[in-house]
Design a protein around this motif. Structure first.
Motif, PDB file in Angstrom:
ATOM      1  N   LEU A 125       0.801  -1.216   0.000  1.00  0.00           N
ATOM      2  CA  LEU A 125       0.000   0.000   0.000  1.00  0.00           C
ATOM      3  C   LEU A 125       0.839   1.275   0.000  1.00  0.00           C
ATOM      4  N   ALA A 126       2.155   1.132   0.098  1.00  0.00           N
ATOM      5  CA  ALA A 126       3.023   2.296   0.287  1.00  0.00           C
ATOM      6  C   ALA A 126       2.924   3.321  -0.848  1.00  0.00           C
ATOM      7  N   GLY A 127       2.557   2.872  -2.036  1.00  0.00           N
ATOM      8  CA  GLY A 127       2.464   3.788  -3.166  1.00  0.00           C
ATOM      9  C   GLY A 127       1.148   4.546  -3.228  1.00  0.00           C
ATOM     10  N   GLU A 128       0.202   4.206  -2.336  1.00  0.00           N
ATOM     11  CA  GLU A 128      -1.110   4.852  -2.348  1.00  0.00           C
ATOM     12  C   GLU A 128      -1.067   6.149  -1.542  1.00  0.00           C
ATOM     13  N   ARG A 129      -1.707   7.182  -2.066  1.00  0.00           N
ATOM     14  CA  ARG A 129      -1.814   8.428  -1.296  1.00  0.00           C
ATOM     15  C   ARG A 129      -3.052   8.413  -0.421  1.00  0.00           C
ATOM     16  N   ARG A 130      -4.097   7.749  -0.894  1.00  0.00           N
ATOM     17  CA  ARG A 130      -5.359   7.675  -0.163  1.00  0.00           C
ATOM     18  C   ARG A 130      -5.977   6.308  -0.384  1.00  0.00           C
ATOM     19  N   ILE A 131      -6.570   5.738   0.683  1.00  0.00           N
ATOM     20  CA  ILE A 131      -7.245   4.440   0.552  1.00  0.00           C
ATOM     21  C   ILE A 131      -8.638   4.514   1.163  1.00  0.00           C
ATOM     22  N   ARG A 132      -9.507   3.643   0.683  1.00  0.00           N
ATOM     23  CA  ARG A 132     -10.830   3.502   1.274  1.00  0.00           C
ATOM     24  C   ARG A 132     -10.766   2.477   2.396  1.00  0.00           C
ATOM     25  N   VAL A 133     -11.687   2.559   3.316  1.00  0.00           N
ATOM     26  CA  VAL A 133     -11.666   1.674   4.486  1.00  0.00           C
ATOM     27  C   VAL A 133     -11.732   0.213   4.062  1.00  0.00           C
ATOM     28  N   GLU A 134     -12.555  -0.097   3.064  1.00  0.00           N
ATOM     29  CA  GLU A 134     -12.722  -1.497   2.661  1.00  0.00           C
ATOM     30  C   GLU A 134     -11.442  -2.106   2.094  1.00  0.00           C
ATOM     31  N   LYS A 188      11.070   5.319   7.934  1.00  0.00           N
ATOM     32  CA  LYS A 188      10.752   3.916   8.241  1.00  0.00           C
ATOM     33  C   LYS A 188       9.272   3.605   8.056  1.00  0.00           C
ATOM     34  N   LEU A 189       8.441   4.655   8.020  1.00  0.00           N
ATOM     35  CA  LEU A 189       7.008   4.474   7.813  1.00  0.00           C
ATOM     36  C   LEU A 189       6.513   5.487   6.786  1.00  0.00           C
ATOM     37  N   VAL A 190       5.433   5.110   6.105  1.00  0.00           N
ATOM     38  CA  VAL A 190       4.795   5.974   5.118  1.00  0.00           C
ATOM     39  C   VAL A 190       3.344   6.175   5.547  1.00  0.00           C
ATOM     40  N   PRO A 191       2.858   7.424   5.618  1.00  0.00           N
ATOM     41  CA  PRO A 191       1.458   7.658   5.986  1.00  0.00           C
ATOM     42  C   PRO A 191       0.542   7.590   4.765  1.00  0.00           C
ATOM     43  N   ILE A 192      -0.636   7.021   4.965  1.00  0.00           N
ATOM     44  CA  ILE A 192      -1.630   6.947   3.894  1.00  0.00           C
ATOM     45  C   ILE A 192      -2.944   7.502   4.432  1.00  0.00           C
ATOM     46  N   GLU A 193      -3.487   8.461   3.729  1.00  0.00           N
ATOM     47  CA  GLU A 193      -4.750   9.070   4.152  1.00  0.00           C
ATOM     48  C   GLU A 193      -5.893   8.062   4.041  1.00  0.00           C
ATOM     49  N   ILE A 194      -6.739   8.010   5.072  1.00  0.00           N
ATOM     50  CA  ILE A 194      -7.931   7.170   5.041  1.00  0.00           C
ATOM     51  C   ILE A 194      -9.094   8.036   4.570  1.00  0.00           C
ATOM     52  N   ASP A 195      -9.686   7.668   3.490  1.00  0.00           N
ATOM     53  CA  ASP A 195     -10.729   8.483   2.870  1.00  0.00           C
ATOM     54  C   ASP A 195     -12.067   8.264   3.584  1.00  0.00           C
ATOM     55  N   HIS A 196     -12.179   8.913   4.728  1.00  0.00           N
ATOM     56  CA  HIS A 196     -13.419   8.781   5.496  1.00  0.00           C
ATOM     57  C   HIS A 196     -13.535   9.969   6.444  1.00  0.00           C
ATOM     58  N   ALA A 197     -14.758  10.467   6.664  1.00  0.00           N
ATOM     59  CA  ALA A 197     -14.981  11.639   7.519  1.00  0.00           C
ATOM     60  C   ALA A 197     -14.520  11.403   8.947  1.00  0.00           C
ATOM     61  N   ILE A 198     -14.709  10.195   9.458  1.00  0.00           N
ATOM     62  CA  ILE A 198     -14.321   9.901  10.840  1.00  0.00           C
ATOM     63  C   ILE A 198     -12.819  10.054  11.016  1.00  0.00           C
ATOM     64  N   ALA A 199     -12.055   9.598  10.041  1.00  0.00           N
ATOM     65  CA  ALA A 199     -10.592   9.722  10.117  1.00  0.00           C
ATOM     66  C   ALA A 199     -10.176  11.182  10.082  1.00  0.00           C
ATOM     67  N   ARG A 200     -10.866  11.987   9.293  1.00  0.00           N
ATOM     68  CA  ARG A 200     -10.523  13.403   9.188  1.00  0.00           C
ATOM     69  C   ARG A 200     -10.915  14.182  10.442  1.00  0.00           C
ATOM     70  N   GLU A 201     -11.859  13.654  11.219  1.00  0.00           N
ATOM     71  CA  GLU A 201     -12.316  14.336  12.431  1.00  0.00           C
ATOM     72  C   GLU A 201     -11.543  13.919  13.683  1.00  0.00           C
TER      73      GLU A 201
END
Length: 311
Positions: free
Chosen positions: A187-196, A265-278
């Protein structure tokens, strides 16, 4: 109205006379008040008489064999009590300030706050209160709330949001909750992922008492997903190490994982969901607890620091 110091002194309320009035009301008469104070009743009568003559009012009246206070007498007694209460509060504050050279403050804090937030706040605090010992106690969100509620600590700093009538909280938007993976993870190449999308990967969870896990659980419930983690650990550092080893996906804010992210050592990936953004952070104290000046200073600085980060 008198303006010169001599006139003000002549018309000022005599504290001793007011105290005698208070004792008369408290004990039900002049003689009973004198007995309680171990003085002669004539001393009380003389002081009250002087007060009556000075201000031209009657403070005592006889009802049968009893001497009671008039309405203005009761008003003066109430004034005396309020003044005494204010004096006691001021003396308590003076005692607090006199003790600034020593003492301790206890703060319960979740992982990820010390380096990214408390460090800068504590620098200013240490300059202002160099001899105050600051004791930091790491804990999960629910544990931090309990420690603050039970007066085990002065302040708490944690993730998540709470609704507790015993807790005064200032809540702020934090860095978004994200997925953390090693640079070699699929998943490291993804900038944003969906919860599923998480269902196809090994996951690293925290115990449910952690605020960050409560957000993750809310995400899964919102998407009607029931995912079983490959790992569950009660230290953010452990979750980060497992994720950095390529063994799973961890969940926390970028603030909490700053060292691993800065080291690559780690890469952050945005979770595309309102709860994660809040995702939020909060500084808390018990309702009704009077903090020491040093703790009050720290509370104010923490609130301001969180406001700056939010802005």
């Amino acid at each position: 109205m008198p303006s010169d110091p001599e006139s003000l002194r002549d018309t000022a309320l005599n504290i001793r006379s007011l105290r005698y009035l208070h004792e008369i009301e408290l004990h039900g008469g002049v003689r009973a008040a004198a007995d309680a104070l171990s003085i002669n009743a004539s001393v009380i009568s003389r002081q009250v008489g002087n007060l009556e003559r000075l201000h031209g009012v009657a403070l005592l009246e006889r009802q049968g064999r009893r001497v009671t206070l008039t309405e203005i007498g009761r008003t003066l007694v109430e004034h005396f009590r309020e003044s005494a209460q204010r004096d006691a509060e001021m003396l308590a504050q003076l005692e607090d300030y006199r003790g600034l050279r020593r003492g301790r403050i206890e703060i319960a804090t979740g992982e990820g706050f010390v380096e990214t937030l408390l460090a800068s706040v504590l620098e200013a605090f240490s300059l202002q209160f160099p001899d105050i010992v600051v004791e930091l106690r790491g804990a999960a969100t629910s544990e931090i709330v309990a420690m603050v509620r039970n007066d085990e600590v002065d302040l708490g700093l944690c993730a998540g949001g709470i609704s507790d009538p015993a807790i005064r909280a200032r809540t702020f938007r934090a860095a978004p909750l994200c997925a953390l993976v090693s640079p070699q993870h699929p998943l490291a190449g993804e900038r944003r992922i969906r919860v599923e999308q998480l269902a196809d990967h090994r996951l690293i969870f925290m115990p449910s008492r952690f605020g960050v896990q409560q957000y993750v659980d809310s995400l899964l419930r919102a998407e009607r997903l029931n995912l079983t983690p490959a790992y569950r650990c009660d230290l953010f550092s452990s979750a980060q190490a497992i994720a950095a080893a390529g063994l799973g996906v961890a969940f926390m804010s970028t603030d909490a994982a700053r060292q691993y992210l800065d080291a690559g050592k780690l890469v952050p990936i945005e979770i595309d969901h309102a709860i994660a953004r809040e995702f939020g952070s909060q500084v808390i104290r018990r309702v009704g607890r009077r903090l020491s000046p040093a703790a009050e200073f720290l509370w104010t600085r923490l609130v301001k620091a969180l406001q700056r980060r939010q802005g």
